[in-house]
Design an enzyme around this catalytic site. Structure first.
Site: not given
Length: 228
Positions: A87, A94-96
């Site tokens: 992620n 950041i991918c969240v």
């Protein structure tokens, strides 16, 4: 990246300042906060790699950037320390979900930091920015863990010894080459400096005399060898 201090309403800036101050005074476990007095809209942090993960023992620098629409829009998160994680993109983005569709204005920065730390424990391969890391996580966890741990050793353990430390940024004390007695450290040490200088002068004279004797012996030895 430009600061958004001037773009945020005063009441939002006051709330951000209050929250950042609270985080700095009482940070989440395993997270260090480095607030900037000049730009409150960019928060630098360091996250300790959780035990039991390939990131254990590492310290990962990260930053949160508050856009002009904060808190209506979520902050943007970036890892500054290189990390092999499904992620986290190659540029550190950041991918969240909490930074996207699950964001709510009342969540706050503490919740964001805790969520990103949890991401190191439970990666989500379904929303992978690093496709290779996401594939290995699903198909070959041993290889994924090995790659993640290797990059942790290379990029996140240098000089940290697995502990959060203060950054080395900012002006450092001036160091005088060769003679520590030249540092200003109060009247007591100044006297010691004079004493040491006198002692050094005496030692220098003795050393010079010894050097002359050694040189003379070498010359005599060379003459004797020529006679042979």
């Amino acid at each position: 990246m430009n600061s958004n201090v001037e773009n945020l309403p005063p009441q939002v800036l006051r709330l951000v300042y209050k929250e950042v101050s609270a985080l700095a005074a009482d940070p989440p476990e395993g997270i260090k906060i480095y607030p900037s007095e000049e730009d409150i809209t960019e928060l630098h942090t360091a996250i300790e790699g959780p035990e039991g993960t390939p990131y254990a023992g590492g310290v990962f620098r990260m930053r949160l950037v508050l856009g002009k629409d904060f808190p209506a829009a979520p902050p943007r998160g970036y890892f500054l320390t290189k990390i092999f994680h499904p992620n986290v993109g190659h540029k550190g983005e950041i991918c969240v979900n909490v930074l996207k569709r699950d964001w709510k204005a009342e969540l706050g920065l503490r919740h964001v930091l805790l969520t990103i730390k949890c991401l190191l424990i439970h990666p989500n391969p379904e929303s992978a920015l690093n496709e290779e890391a996401g594939r290995l996580l699903l198909e070959d966890y041993k290889e994924y863990a090995s790659r993640a741990h290797l990059l942790t050793e290379i990029h996140a353990m240098g000089g940290t010894s697995g502990a959060l430390q203060e950054p080395a940024d900012g002006p450092q004390p001036k160091k005088h080459a060769g003679d520590p007695n030249k540092r200003v450290a109060g009247p007591g040490l100044a006297t010691n400096g004079v004493t040491n200088n006198l002692s050094n002068s005496s030692s220098s004279g003795t050393s010079s005399s010894n050097t002359n004797i050694v040189a003379k012996k070498k010359t005599d030895k060379k003459r004797a060898l020529r006679r042979l």
